[in-house]
Design a protein around this motif. Structure first.
Motif, mmCIF file in Angstrom:
data_model
loop_
_atom_site.group_PDB
_atom_site.id
_atom_site.type_symbol
_atom_site.label_atom_id
_atom_site.label_comp_id
_atom_site.label_asym_id
_atom_site.label_seq_id
_atom_site.Cartn_x
_atom_site.Cartn_y
_atom_site.Cartn_z
ATOM 1 N N ASN A 153 14.487 -13.132 -0.665
ATOM 2 C CA ASN A 153 13.716 -13.652 0.465
ATOM 3 C C ASN A 153 13.803 -12.779 1.713
ATOM 4 O O ASN A 153 13.023 -12.954 2.649
ATOM 5 C CB ASN A 153 14.190 -15.065 0.826
ATOM 6 C CG ASN A 153 13.717 -16.087 -0.186
ATOM 7 O OD1 ASN A 153 12.822 -15.808 -0.979
ATOM 8 N ND2 ASN A 153 14.324 -17.262 -0.170
ATOM 9 N N SER A 154 14.738 -11.861 1.739
ATOM 10 C CA SER A 154 14.937 -11.077 2.954
ATOM 11 C C SER A 154 14.685 -9.586 2.775
ATOM 12 O O SER A 154 14.850 -8.829 3.726
ATOM 13 C CB SER A 154 16.360 -11.291 3.492
ATOM 14 O OG SER A 154 17.317 -10.901 2.526
ATOM 15 N N HIS A 155 14.276 -9.143 1.600
ATOM 16 C CA HIS A 155 14.052 -7.718 1.371
ATOM 17 C C HIS A 155 12.793 -7.499 0.532
ATOM 18 O O HIS A 155 12.704 -7.976 -0.598
ATOM 19 C CB HIS A 155 15.239 -7.063 0.657
ATOM 20 C CG HIS A 155 16.441 -6.874 1.520
ATOM 21 N ND1 HIS A 155 17.287 -7.904 1.848
ATOM 22 C CD2 HIS A 155 16.940 -5.761 2.137
ATOM 23 C CE1 HIS A 155 18.254 -7.452 2.629
ATOM 24 N NE2 HIS A 155 18.064 -6.160 2.824
ATOM 25 N N LEU A 156 11.839 -6.777 1.114
ATOM 26 C CA LEU A 156 10.639 -6.364 0.394
ATOM 27 C C LEU A 156 10.573 -4.831 0.424
ATOM 28 O O LEU A 156 10.610 -4.216 1.490
ATOM 29 C CB LEU A 156 9.378 -6.936 1.050
ATOM 30 C CG LEU A 156 8.048 -6.414 0.502
ATOM 31 C CD1 LEU A 156 7.791 -7.001 -0.883
ATOM 32 C CD2 LEU A 156 6.899 -6.732 1.437
ATOM 33 N N TYR A 157 10.478 -4.225 -0.757
ATOM 34 C CA TYR A 157 10.346 -2.777 -0.871
ATOM 35 C C TYR A 157 8.938 -2.448 -1.364
ATOM 36 O O TYR A 157 8.356 -3.201 -2.149
ATOM 37 C CB TYR A 157 11.370 -2.208 -1.861
ATOM 38 C CG TYR A 157 12.807 -2.475 -1.480
ATOM 39 C CD1 TYR A 157 13.515 -1.576 -0.687
ATOM 40 C CD2 TYR A 157 13.459 -3.631 -1.914
ATOM 41 C CE1 TYR A 157 14.837 -1.821 -0.348
ATOM 42 C CE2 TYR A 157 14.775 -3.889 -1.569
ATOM 43 C CZ TYR A 157 15.457 -2.976 -0.776
ATOM 44 O OH TYR A 157 16.765 -3.228 -0.426
ATOM 45 N N TYR A 158 8.386 -1.324 -0.900
ATOM 46 C CA TYR A 158 7.047 -0.970 -1.349
ATOM 47 C C TYR A 158 6.874 0.548 -1.347
ATOM 48 O O TYR A 158 7.563 1.286 -0.639
ATOM 49 C CB TYR A 158 5.975 -1.618 -0.471
ATOM 50 C CG TYR A 158 5.989 -1.164 0.970
ATOM 51 C CD1 TYR A 158 5.303 -0.024 1.382
ATOM 52 C CD2 TYR A 158 6.674 -1.895 1.943
ATOM 53 C CE1 TYR A 158 5.313 0.387 2.706
ATOM 54 C CE2 TYR A 158 6.688 -1.500 3.263
ATOM 55 C CZ TYR A 158 6.005 -0.355 3.639
ATOM 56 O OH TYR A 158 6.032 0.052 4.953
ATOM 57 N N VAL A 159 5.914 1.006 -2.149
ATOM 58 C CA VAL A 159 5.497 2.393 -2.160
ATOM 59 C C VAL A 159 4.007 2.397 -2.496
ATOM 60 O O VAL A 159 3.532 1.568 -3.289
ATOM 61 C CB VAL A 159 6.307 3.227 -3.180
ATOM 62 C CG1 VAL A 159 6.105 2.716 -4.599
ATOM 63 C CG2 VAL A 159 5.938 4.707 -3.091
ATOM 64 N N SER A 160 3.260 3.298 -1.879
ATOM 65 C CA SER A 160 1.823 3.342 -2.143
ATOM 66 C C SER A 160 1.299 4.761 -2.003
ATOM 67 O O SER A 160 1.826 5.572 -1.238
ATOM 68 C CB SER A 160 1.067 2.412 -1.182
ATOM 69 O OG SER A 160 1.161 2.879 0.146
ATOM 70 N N LEU A 161 0.255 5.047 -2.761
ATOM 71 C CA LEU A 161 -0.499 6.292 -2.662
ATOM 72 C C LEU A 161 -1.925 5.917 -2.311
ATOM 73 O O LEU A 161 -2.559 5.122 -3.015
ATOM 74 C CB LEU A 161 -0.456 7.055 -3.990
ATOM 75 C CG LEU A 161 -1.361 8.296 -4.082
ATOM 76 C CD1 LEU A 161 -0.888 9.382 -3.122
ATOM 77 C CD2 LEU A 161 -1.415 8.819 -5.515
ATOM 78 N N SER A 162 -2.443 6.461 -1.212
ATOM 79 C CA SER A 162 -3.785 6.102 -0.772
ATOM 80 C C SER A 162 -4.583 7.342 -0.431
ATOM 81 O O SER A 162 -4.026 8.395 -0.071
ATOM 82 C CB SER A 162 -3.725 5.163 0.440
ATOM 83 O OG SER A 162 -2.980 5.745 1.491
ATOM 84 N N LYS A 163 -5.894 7.212 -0.543
ATOM 85 C CA LYS A 163 -6.791 8.300 -0.185
ATOM 86 C C LYS A 163 -7.792 7.816 0.850
ATOM 87 O O LYS A 163 -8.423 6.771 0.681
ATOM 88 C CB LYS A 163 -7.543 8.847 -1.403
ATOM 89 C CG LYS A 163 -8.407 10.066 -1.039
ATOM 90 C CD LYS A 163 -9.408 10.424 -2.111
ATOM 91 C CE LYS A 163 -10.263 11.610 -1.633
ATOM 92 N NZ LYS A 163 -11.390 11.892 -2.536
ATOM 93 N N GLY A 164 -7.921 8.587 1.930
ATOM 94 C CA GLY A 164 -8.931 8.315 2.942
ATOM 95 C C GLY A 164 -9.838 9.513 3.095
ATOM 96 O O GLY A 164 -9.571 10.603 2.590
ATOM 97 N N TYR A 165 -10.936 9.314 3.796
ATOM 98 C CA TYR A 165 -11.901 10.393 3.971
ATOM 99 C C TYR A 165 -12.645 10.207 5.287
ATOM 100 O O TYR A 165 -12.765 9.121 5.831
ATOM 101 C CB TYR A 165 -12.909 10.401 2.812
ATOM 102 C CG TYR A 165 -13.520 9.048 2.511
ATOM 103 C CD1 TYR A 165 -14.655 8.602 3.205
ATOM 104 C CD2 TYR A 165 -12.981 8.213 1.546
ATOM 105 C CE1 TYR A 165 -15.218 7.361 2.942
ATOM 106 C CE2 TYR A 165 -13.539 6.976 1.280
ATOM 107 C CZ TYR A 165 -14.654 6.556 1.970
ATOM 108 O OH TYR A 165 -15.199 5.327 1.714
ATOM 109 N N LYS A 166 -13.108 11.348 5.795
ATOM 110 C CA LYS A 166 -13.889 11.367 7.022
ATOM 111 C C LYS A 166 -15.081 12.289 6.805
ATOM 112 O O LYS A 166 -14.911 13.473 6.529
ATOM 113 C CB LYS A 166 -13.034 11.858 8.190
ATOM 114 C CG LYS A 166 -13.768 11.881 9.516
ATOM 115 C CD LYS A 166 -12.898 12.497 10.590
ATOM 116 C CE LYS A 166 -13.673 12.661 11.884
ATOM 117 N NZ LYS A 166 -12.891 13.400 12.891
#
Length: 705
Positions: free
Chosen positions: A454-467
């Motif tokens: 309840n007190s620890h959330l771990y995360y990792v993500s790979l994302s792509k953006g563009y302009k």
């Protein structure tokens, strides 16, 4: 050496924010983030997000929006006007606009209406929450969210009648008055809320000049603030399963612009002061319809129309200030813009009964359409010669998107998102340029989040953006290669942990990130002749950045709240392609250097202390490292620390606050140039800077009912 220091700081911050937990497991914080497809508690958000709540905004209605969000990690801003028009996140973002149309790197939304091109519209009265999302938001926001998104929410209508009245006075002739009221208009059918706010100030600059008749003129309001914002919100319960929200905004900003002096002081000598104005009418209509127990349909349409003026005395002096032998001149530049934008977004969102893949996966899918147009008229006077330039720029966006949130185990969730966007551009100008382009753009995200307890959330993500790429309006670019520029893409990795300790008295958020930029868009200006220059966008081949964002809140007891945040950023051009007038590649001094407006560190530490009944003392220190003003030269801002404090007294429904910002009257700079400007030194290249706000003192009284 700097890289080692940055890396060491990252490790130290990670160690600090992840001390062992000795407390019982408790429920995480109640702050809700609404910018994504589904609302989620801040502590359960697998993203680098800062939330500025109503309690932090309460006494800052007259503050500049950019200064308030500039306290969050790795968020910076560029002025060059009466207010900052552009925000940078992790060193990515625009800094100015003249003749060339620009596409935003940082999205800005207010109550479902996009203002990414027009940040001058943002005032903070009757605002409930500001959400700052860092890193690519390609799935949710597409082309306007490559660097991140700022989402602003005004207070919503309520069933109970409630209101807020507020008045502020301060130095520099600051005066502000606002009122908001809301409640039930038709029982069980219609709720409403209405607000209006007027903010004026003489500004922080003085002006002294001699007019054409030889009279000495002294003014202290040529860089003034004059802002009016009116909002209306209606919530209609059309049926038991259908709600419609209407948001309307009227903005009338009539600010002066007179911010630069030849001797880098707060006294200008211009005899033709400029303007920084925006008049906008905008609305959003949001329909939420419960199709069945498995899904609901969210449909949104928004529209805005804005007329803007950005003008200034180009020579920063008065006629006759310099002798004829030094070549005095009188130039004035004016940019008039008419912007119109219409957005449509329709999405289906699953509910608990609508989960797929053996009841393990929530889903979202939608379509998005956007039409944007910007018509420019530039009026420039060079001595007695008038030069007119016009251009018309329009874009069409058509996108489809979807996201899956799959529960792999009771603690592990996989998020996959994708967006495909068709981008069409049409450009024409009075120099007979006609350019039409279209391209397909793709973005998305894949991430894992692990709820350890309840007190620890771990995360990792790979994302792509563009302009998207675009066209440079000025034909005086140094090479034909620069007439158009290409689309930039950004791959970004985030890894973080949200945690709380000691029965929820210590709350922390830590995020580490790395990004790789391809065809990095770069703003350059070039002085191709004395008193003549062009600005344009071009592409660096590659660049990268890395760093961290950390936030900490500590509540040792009911009367004290300590807080702090830290942003560390290391960013640089890896490879830069520069061309000469013949189109040949030449070496560039930018290769290996940091981009403009990318400070290596930012921090904010403070305390809120309720020392006796009804009295609260607040104090904070915010600091920022130096950064390059531009990608054209090596001039840098100075590092600075600002101290702010306030004393608040509350009695029944009344609140009175005395506040001081920039307590030590620190000089710092929010924009800088290095070019030929001053006849007194033979137009030698020199450094010119725009000051940030000096010490400001004020008193705010408010009544809530």
């Amino acid at each position: 050496m700097k890289t080692k220091i940055l890396t060491g700081s990252m490790i130290a911050a990670y160690a600090l924010l992840n001390i062992p937990a000795f407390a019982e497991e408790v429920t995480l914080d109640p702050i809700v983030v609404s910018a994504d497809f589904r609302e989620a508690k801040l502590s359960e958000t697998a993203n680098s997000v800062s939330v500025i709540g109503e309690e932090e905004i309460y006494d800052k209605s007259s503050s500049a929006f950019e200064e308030v969000i500039g306290k969050t990690p790795n968020v910076n801003f560029a002025s060059g006007a009466s207010r900052a028009h552009y925000i940078q996140i992790r060193g990515i973002g625009e800094r100015s606009q003249f003749s060339t149309p620009v596409n935003p790197s940082v999205g800005l939304n207010i109550d479902g209406i996009e203002f990414s091109q027009s940040a001058l519209a943002v005032t903070l009265f009757d605002v409930n929450q500001i959400e700052v999302l860092r890193g690519p938001q390609g799935t949710t926001f597409g082309a306007t969210g490559m660097a991140g998104v700022v989402n602003i929410q005004s207070n919503e209508p309520t069933k109970e009648t409630e209101g807020h009245i507020e008045a502020t006075v301060g130095n520099y002739n600051t005066k502000a008055l606002g009122a908001a009221i809301g409640g039930t208009l038709i029982e069980d059918t219609l709720l409403g809320r209405f607000s209006i706010y007027k903010n004026t100030s003489d500004g922080f600059m003085k002006n002294w000049h001699i007019d054409s008749e030889g009279n000495e003129i002294s003014q202290d309001d040529t860089n003034n603030i004059d802002e009016l914002t009116a909002k209306a919100k209606l919530r209609w319960f059309a049926s038991d399963n259908h709600t419609i929200d209407l948001n309307y905004m009227h903005i009338d900003v009539d600010n002066g612009y007179d911010a630069f002096s030849l001797d880098n002081t707060r006294t200008t000598h211009s005899d033709e002061q400029g303007k920084d104005t925006q008049k906008t009418d905008a609305f959003s209509l949001i329909s939420t319809y419960q199709v069945n127990p498995k899904m609901h349909l969210v449909s949104k349409v928004s529209h805005s129309n804005s007329d803007l003026e950005y003008s200034y005395d180009e020579d920063w002096s008065y006629v006759g200030e310099f002798s004829d032998t030094l070549g005095p001149y009188s130039y004035f530049d004016q940019y008039l813009r008419d912007r119109e934008q219409t957005d449509m977004d329709v999405r289906l969102v699953s509910d608990e009964e609508g989960r797929i893949f053996n009841n393990s996966t929530d889903w979202t899918m939608g379509v998005y359409l956007k039409n944007y147009s910007e018509d420019l008229t530039r009026n420039r006077r060079k001595e007695d010669v008038y030069v007119l330039f016009t251009n018309d720029y329009s874009t069409k966006n058509r996108a489809i998107y979807g996201q899956l949130d799959s529960t792999l185990t009771p603690k592990l969730t996989l998020t996959t998102g994708f967006r495909a966007e068709k981008w069409e551009v049409s450009y024409s100008d009075s120099d007979n340029s006609n350019i039409h382009t279209d391209e397909n753009l793709f973005g998305g995200k894949i991430g894992l989040q692990y709820q350890h307890d309840n007190s620890h959330l771990y995360y990792v993500s790979l994302s792509k953006g563009y302009k998207p790429g675009g066209v440079n309006a000025d034909n005086n670019v140094p090479s034909p290669e620069y007439k158009e520029y290409q689309t930039e893409s950004l791959w970004n990795i985030d890894a973080g942990v949200n945690a709380n300790y000691f029965e929820n008295t210590l709350i922390s958020r830590l995020n580490l990130f790395y990004g790789k930029r391809k065809d990095q868009q770069v703003k350059i200006y070039d002085a191709y002749a004395l008193q003549e220059w062009s600005d344009y966008l071009t592409n660096a081949a590659e660049g990268h950045y890395y760093g961290l964002e950390a936030e900490l809140d500590y509540y040792p007891n009911d009367t004290v709240h300590f807080y702090g945040s830290l942003g560390l950023l290391k960013s640089k051009f890896d490879d830069y392609a520069e061309y000469d007038a013949q189109g040949n590649l030449v070496p560039s001094f930018l290769e290996g250097r940091a981009p403009a407006h990318a400070p290596e560190y930012q921090y904010n530490i403070g305390v809120d202390y309720r020392f006796v009944e009804n009295w609260t003392f607040k104090a904070n220190a915010e600091g920022k490292g130096s950064y390059y003003f531009s990608n054209t030269h090596n001039e840098k801002s100075t590092a600075y620390t600002l101290f702010n404090s306030s004393l608040e007294y509350t009695y029944d429904n009344w609140t009175a606050t005395v506040w001081v910002r920039n307590l030590t009257d620190e000089d710092y700079y929010v924009r800088g140039f290095y070019w030929y400007q001053d006849p007194a030194i033979g137009y030698a290249e020199s450094r010119y800077t725009q000051f940030g706000a000096p010490r400001t003192v004020g008193f705010t009284v408010a009544y809530d009912f």
